[in-house]
Design a protein around this motif. Sequence first.
Motif, PDB file in Angstrom:
ATOM      1  N   LYS A  78       0.815  -1.221   0.000  1.00 25.31           N
ATOM      2  CA  LYS A  78       0.000   0.000   0.000  1.00 25.31           C
ATOM      3  C   LYS A  78       0.845   1.266   0.000  1.00 25.31           C
ATOM      4  CE  LYS A  78      -0.749   0.127   5.043  1.00 25.31           C
ATOM      5  NZ  LYS A  78      -1.784   0.144   6.108  1.00 25.31           N
ATOM      6  N   GLU A  79       2.041   1.214   0.582  1.00 18.54           N
ATOM      7  CA  GLU A  79       2.886   2.395   0.641  1.00 18.54           C
ATOM      8  C   GLU A  79       3.364   2.861  -0.726  1.00 18.54           C
ATOM      9  OE1 GLU A  79       2.825   0.288   4.447  1.00 18.54           O
ATOM     10  OE2 GLU A  79       3.343  -0.348   2.403  1.00 18.54           O
ATOM     11  N   ALA A  80       3.258   1.989  -1.730  1.00 19.14           N
ATOM     12  CA  ALA A  80       3.772   2.322  -3.060  1.00 19.14           C
ATOM     13  C   ALA A  80       2.826   3.216  -3.861  1.00 19.14           C
ATOM     14  CB  ALA A  80       4.042   1.038  -3.843  1.00 19.14           C
ATOM     15  N   TYR A  81       1.554   3.317  -3.447  1.00 18.99           N
ATOM     16  CA  TYR A  81       0.562   4.022  -4.256  1.00 18.99           C
ATOM     17  C   TYR A  81       0.668   5.528  -4.052  1.00 18.99           C
ATOM     18  CZ  TYR A  81      -1.574  -0.494  -5.203  1.00 18.99           C
ATOM     19  OH  TYR A  81      -1.792  -1.774  -5.620  1.00 18.99           O
ATOM     20  N   PRO A 124       8.427  -7.705  -9.636  1.00 19.68           N
ATOM     21  CA  PRO A 124       8.042  -6.721  -8.619  1.00 19.68           C
ATOM     22  C   PRO A 124       6.536  -6.586  -8.540  1.00 19.68           C
ATOM     23  CG  PRO A 124       8.682  -5.607 -10.628  1.00 19.68           C
ATOM     24  CD  PRO A 124       8.921  -7.074 -10.867  1.00 19.68           C
ATOM     25  N   GLY A 125       6.032  -6.173  -7.378  1.00 21.98           N
ATOM     26  CA  GLY A 125       4.626  -5.826  -7.285  1.00 21.98           C
ATOM     27  C   GLY A 125       4.320  -4.669  -8.219  1.00 21.98           C
ATOM     28  N   GLU A 135       8.107  -2.041  -3.682  1.00 18.85           N
ATOM     29  CA  GLU A 135       9.339  -2.691  -3.241  1.00 18.85           C
ATOM     30  C   GLU A 135       9.157  -4.193  -3.072  1.00 18.85           C
ATOM     31  OE1 GLU A 135      12.271  -1.207  -2.900  1.00 18.85           O
ATOM     32  OE2 GLU A 135      11.396   0.707  -3.532  1.00 18.85           O
ATOM     33  N   ASP A 136       7.934  -4.629  -2.770  1.00 13.12           N
ATOM     34  CA  ASP A 136       7.669  -6.051  -2.597  1.00 13.12           C
ATOM     35  C   ASP A 136       7.966  -6.805  -3.893  1.00 13.12           C
ATOM     36  OD1 ASP A 136       6.990  -6.235   0.023  1.00 13.12           O
ATOM     37  OD2 ASP A 136       4.855  -6.595  -0.303  1.00 13.12           O
ATOM     38  N   MET A 137       8.631  -7.948  -3.757  1.00 12.66           N
ATOM     39  CA  MET A 137       8.894  -8.829  -4.889  1.00 12.66           C
ATOM     40  C   MET A 137       8.085 -10.115  -4.714  1.00 12.66           C
ATOM     41  SD  MET A 137      11.034  -7.092  -6.750  1.00 12.66           S
ATOM     42  CE  MET A 137      11.640  -8.330  -7.907  1.00 12.66           C
TER      43      MET A 137
END
Length: 660
Positions: A581-584, A613-614, A633-635
């Motif tokens: 969620k932090e990526a949005y 990657p996500g 960042e999540d893979m």
Amino acid sequence: MRGSATDSGASPRGRTRRTAGALASAALLLPLLGAAPSGGGSQLPSALLQNAFSSAAARYEVPQSVLLAVSYLQSRWDAHAGAPSVTGGYGPMHLTDARTALAGTDASHHGDGTEDARGDESRAPRLPVPRLPAVAELPARLQTLTRAAELTGIPAERLRSDPAANVAGGAALLASAQKQSGEPLSEDPADWYGAVARYSGADDTTTAARYADDVFDVIRQGERRTTDAGQRVSLTARPELRPRTAQVDRGGLRAADAEGTECPKSVSCEWIPAPYEEFGDGDYGNHDLGDRPAAQSIEYIVIHDTEGAWNGVLAMVQDPTYVSWQYSLRSTDGHIAQHVKAKDVAWHAGNWYVNAKSIGLEHEGFLTAPDTWYTEAMYRSSARLVKYLARKYDIPLDRQHILGHDTVPGPTAANVPSMHTDPGPYWDWRHYFALLGKPLRAQPGKHGGLVTVLPEFREHQPEFTGCVTRGVPCAAHGSSAVRLRTEPREDAPLVKDIGLRPGGGDSTTDVNDVGSRVSTGQRYAVAGREGDWTAIWYLGQKAWFRNPSAQPTAVNASGPVVTPKDGLTEIPVYGRAYPEKEAYPEGVPVQSVSPLPYKLPAGQRYAVGGKVPGEYFYSPTFDTAPHRVVRGEDMYYEIQFGHRVAFVRAADVRLLRSAR
């Protein structure tokens, strides 16, 4: 397109979907270019089909190699128990008789052919049924059986039912085409290029030439196989043969327009664009503009079948309120129509993450009727296109990246039961990968820790039901699918798929039930061996399949696998690889990273297809200004989890070599 699939929450906003069943039923005999195989109810004594080719070639002064190669491209020399193709073709030479075939057509077994768009769970009304052309309207070039009867004096019924007569009819048509081309009945196969191009039924130079090229490729390479009637047929290779290709230019055919297409030069291709249009209350269709591969990589090619005939399929993809895919491939001759540029995102897979990362290929056909649709011409054309796309976009040629629609995961738990099942158990993945130049093979040693599913297609004939009537056995047929059981014995229950049947129901042998089967080319970690049986890890459980050494259904392999990290008893499994969620960024709604109903327990291993990657493609409006590619960042690792692929977070697993 088989079945229906929705993607709740997987897309920026819902899309309507239309059902194709009415189109599929009514469009069965829309005019095509007569080459889909079928026919030949009478069975010849062993080895006599080869003699039938020899006799017909001599009688009509056609080189035997030309006659054999044309038939191979039409039907791979199969008889198909006398049934016509849905384009009205009969026998090894696919002599077309649309009137007779139309009179006996029953399309009820072809399913509803529904396709989804991007996520709306509502069901819209069926599309209007296009008018079925009267037989009298079909061009003479598409009604070849009547012409063959005139040339040979053989009754039409015999041409439909007797393979030897059918071959003779094809030989007579080739001889007639040679004369119409102004060429002599030469003994040299190189002199028959123009006649072969005419035999295709194509009305444009490019399609006719590509068909003839394929026929002469067969002659150069040679072929041998056992047909569905047990006939051994062979064609000796002529690698030195160079046909007189200029003959096709004198055939009076129109020039096809390939401008705008993204196809290799080795196929016949035209541009029939899918619409990008805004309509009604801010809605739009039927795809999204993108910037691939610059903005996001293309990881997958998805193999579909249309569950409908050519003309109806083209009507659907040009409907802005329907869905889309990048390419359609015609059964009869392998002709390709491109509808959506590779840079753009088509709505074809029922999983928005996969849509955004893939190119969709729809193959004209029905998964319950493979012999009338999955032609050699279409297999070859498709393989050429996939090789071209794989090179261009750096897509690995394996079953983790060349997906069937039936191996695309449900994006959420609610979607799993409605995911599609095409191209089904009768698509010949072994042959397809050989045509891709990546034949599936065993790796040395029996301790690699993985197996690659690899039954011999023709000889491997597991029972399926529901091709025509629910619960009724399908006709015996070669298959790419291998069935899984809870114990190493034939009478053991089939393994269950709790996602497919949330209430705990049993798996079945229905042709569309993928809950207890694996498919050619897929890789799984070995969980045990006992006599003729091999166990694999599958959907979080141990699953057994019969794998005798005399007729193996899987071969040894090795490669990377994942297992839960130490200290974790089980980990979640996902149907899409979305960012944290932090990526949005502000203005882009956070997409739920929703796990599927399965768990991957400690101690189990699953084959890895790749690490990604996500990523999420946000495209909520017709105006592309707010579109974003969100990358986190999540893979994730893509794994072969059940019949379908799935994803696990890299943070949850250890990556290991499979060797045991």
